[in-house]
Design a protein around this motif. Structure first.
Motif, short mmCIF file in Angstrom:
data_model
loop_
_atom_site.label_atom_id
_atom_site.label_comp_id
_atom_site.label_asym_id
_atom_site.label_seq_id
_atom_site.Cartn_x
_atom_site.Cartn_y
_atom_site.Cartn_z
N PHE A 205 0.82 -1.21 0.00
CA PHE A 205 0.00 0.00 0.00
C PHE A 205 0.85 1.26 0.00
CE2 PHE A 205 -2.80 3.34 1.45
CZ PHE A 205 -3.92 3.09 0.67
N TYR A 206 1.99 1.23 0.66
CA TYR A 206 2.88 2.39 0.62
C TYR A 206 3.24 2.73 -0.82
CZ TYR A 206 7.35 4.82 0.53
OH TYR A 206 8.37 5.69 0.23
N GLY A 207 3.69 1.74 -1.58
CA GLY A 207 4.04 1.97 -2.97
C GLY A 207 2.86 2.47 -3.78
N ASP A 208 1.67 1.93 -3.50
CA ASP A 208 0.48 2.36 -4.24
C ASP A 208 0.10 3.80 -3.89
OD1 ASP A 208 -1.78 1.64 -6.05
OD2 ASP A 208 -2.94 2.15 -4.27
N SER A 209 0.26 4.18 -2.62
CA SER A 209 -0.09 5.56 -2.23
C SER A 209 0.85 6.56 -2.90
CB SER A 209 -0.05 5.72 -0.70
OG SER A 209 1.28 5.62 -0.20
N LYS A 210 2.12 6.20 -3.03
CA LYS A 210 3.06 7.08 -3.71
C LYS A 210 2.79 7.09 -5.22
CE LYS A 210 5.95 9.11 -2.07
NZ LYS A 210 5.93 10.50 -1.52
N ARG A 211 2.39 5.95 -5.77
CA ARG A 211 2.02 5.91 -7.18
C ARG A 211 0.83 6.84 -7.44
NH1 ARG A 211 -1.87 4.20 -10.05
NH2 ARG A 211 -2.86 3.35 -8.20
N GLN A 212 -0.14 6.85 -6.53
CA GLN A 212 -1.28 7.76 -6.69
C GLN A 212 -0.81 9.21 -6.67
OE1 GLN A 212 -4.98 6.84 -4.57
NE2 GLN A 212 -4.11 4.84 -4.03
N GLY A 213 0.16 9.52 -5.83
CA GLY A 213 0.73 10.87 -5.83
C GLY A 213 1.38 11.20 -7.16
N GLU A 214 2.09 10.24 -7.73
CA GLU A 214 2.72 10.44 -9.04
C GLU A 214 1.68 10.75 -10.12
OE1 GLU A 214 6.63 7.49 -8.61
OE2 GLU A 214 5.14 7.15 -10.18
N VAL A 215 0.59 10.00 -10.10
CA VAL A 215 -0.47 10.21 -11.09
C VAL A 215 -1.04 11.61 -10.98
CG1 VAL A 215 -2.78 9.48 -11.80
CG2 VAL A 215 -1.04 7.76 -11.28
N ILE A 216 -1.20 12.10 -9.76
CA ILE A 216 -1.69 13.46 -9.54
C ILE A 216 -0.72 14.48 -10.15
CG2 ILE A 216 -2.12 15.20 -7.76
CD1 ILE A 216 -3.15 12.80 -6.01
N ILE A 217 0.56 14.28 -9.92
CA ILE A 217 1.58 15.21 -10.41
C ILE A 217 1.61 15.23 -11.93
CG2 ILE A 217 4.08 15.60 -10.58
CD1 ILE A 217 2.90 16.48 -7.93
N THR A 218 1.66 14.07 -12.55
CA THR A 218 1.76 14.02 -14.02
C THR A 218 0.43 14.38 -14.68
OG1 THR A 218 1.31 11.63 -13.99
CG2 THR A 218 3.62 12.34 -13.98
N GLY A 219 -0.68 14.26 -13.95
CA GLY A 219 -1.97 14.62 -14.51
C GLY A 219 -2.30 16.08 -14.37
#
Length: 302
Positions: free
Chosen positions: A132-146
């Motif tokens: 879940f840690y990795g997934d929460s950071k991935r969600q942050g990445e998606v927000i940044i690139t989006g």
């Protein structure tokens, strides 16, 4: 003068980033923290969107370095809402206000967005976190690139540096295994690339200099030391540096952690290397330096 806002400025990485950026007299640093905020650090709860918006509107930074995060996989697994609040939703607030103000946002992420099955991971590799840690950071990445801005994501591996307590770093916390001389099983399965926060801070400062000089910096970037090793191998090196026995430590070649970890998330760092931004600190040198700068930790071994 470049105004640079640093979130998580009281944390392991944030302190190193602030120290490095302050060494350049052309930088004006807006250090932000929360639970450990003190003199010279603005107390800012990043989970309160309205407060974040108002703060950035008032301070008007040119650059935002978003270091704040819930970085502990086991804690994230047990309290996913809290991990998402900091790793994703706070990032959404910062991305929104940075888009409005024109600030450049650099989001600090992790190699744990990858599943560890196909290293070395290029910057454009598909993400597939296993916890879940990795997934929460991935969600942050998606927000940044989006965000449709020229924001950037900087993925980092396991970190060590000058610490106030051994618990601050997933590397220095291993020192507890050297203090406890009873027989212990230690992970010799997961492969990591322990990287100095001082080394990372220099890279971030170089990225900001390049950005403010007109270089286009957007999308995904990786920064990592070249050493790869398990926790057991880290302990062998630290034991030798400190003159402590490691004979009581038994290497275990299967997963040992409560939250699932990837096997090997070694990063390829070609994009930053093309800008002559590369790690120059081997683990043996960096950890010795970090421990020497951590008197609270070294006092334990006297």
């Amino acid at each position: 003068m470049v105004k640079i806002m640093v979130t998580g400025a009281t944390g392991l990485l944030g302190r190193a980033v602030v120290r490095e950026l302050q060494a350049n007299s052309n930088n004006q640093i807006i250090a932000c923290g929360y639970s450990r905020a003190k003199a010279g650090v603005h107390k800012l709860d990043l989970t309160q969107s309205a407060s974040v918006m108002a703060f950035v509107d008032t301070q008007r930074p040119d650059v935002i370095v978003h270091c704040a995060a819930e970085r502990r996989p086991d804690v994230s697994e047990k309290n996913p809402a809290a991990a998402l609040a900091l790793n994703a939703e706070a990032t959404r607030s910062l991305a929104s206000v940075a888009s409005q103000s024109g600030a450049w946002l650099l989001y600090i992420s992790t190699d744990y967005v990858f599943d560890g099955t196909a290293p070395r991971y290029a910057e454009n590799a598909l993400t597939h976190p296993v916890n879940f840690y990795g997934d929460s950071k991935r969600q942050g990445e998606v927000i940044i690139t989006g965000a449709k801005q020229d924001f950037a994501v900087l993925r980092l591996p396991i970190l060590y540096g000058e610490v106030e307590t051994v618990q601050e770093s997933a590397v220095t916390v291993l020192l507890n295994h050297l203090l406890d001389t009873t027989e212990q099983n230690i992970d010799d399965w997961a492969v990591r690339s322990p990287t100095s926060t001082a080394d990372i801070a220099v890279a971030i400062a170089q990225m900001i200099l390049a950005k403010t000089a007109g270089t286009t910096l957007s999308g995904y970037y990786h920064f990592s030391a070249s050493n790869t090793m398990s926790k057991y191998q880290m302990l062998l090196i630290m034991g030798e540096l400190l003159g402590l026995s490691t004979q009581h430590l038994n290497p275990v070649t299967s997963p040992t952690d409560s939250a699932k970890r990837p096997h090997d998330c070694t990063l390829s760092c070609e994009k930053l290397a093309s800008l002559s931004i590369q790690s120059k600190v081997p683990f043996e040198v960096g950890i010795e330096r970090a421990l020497a700068l951590s008197p609270n930790v070294m006092s334990i071994f006297k």
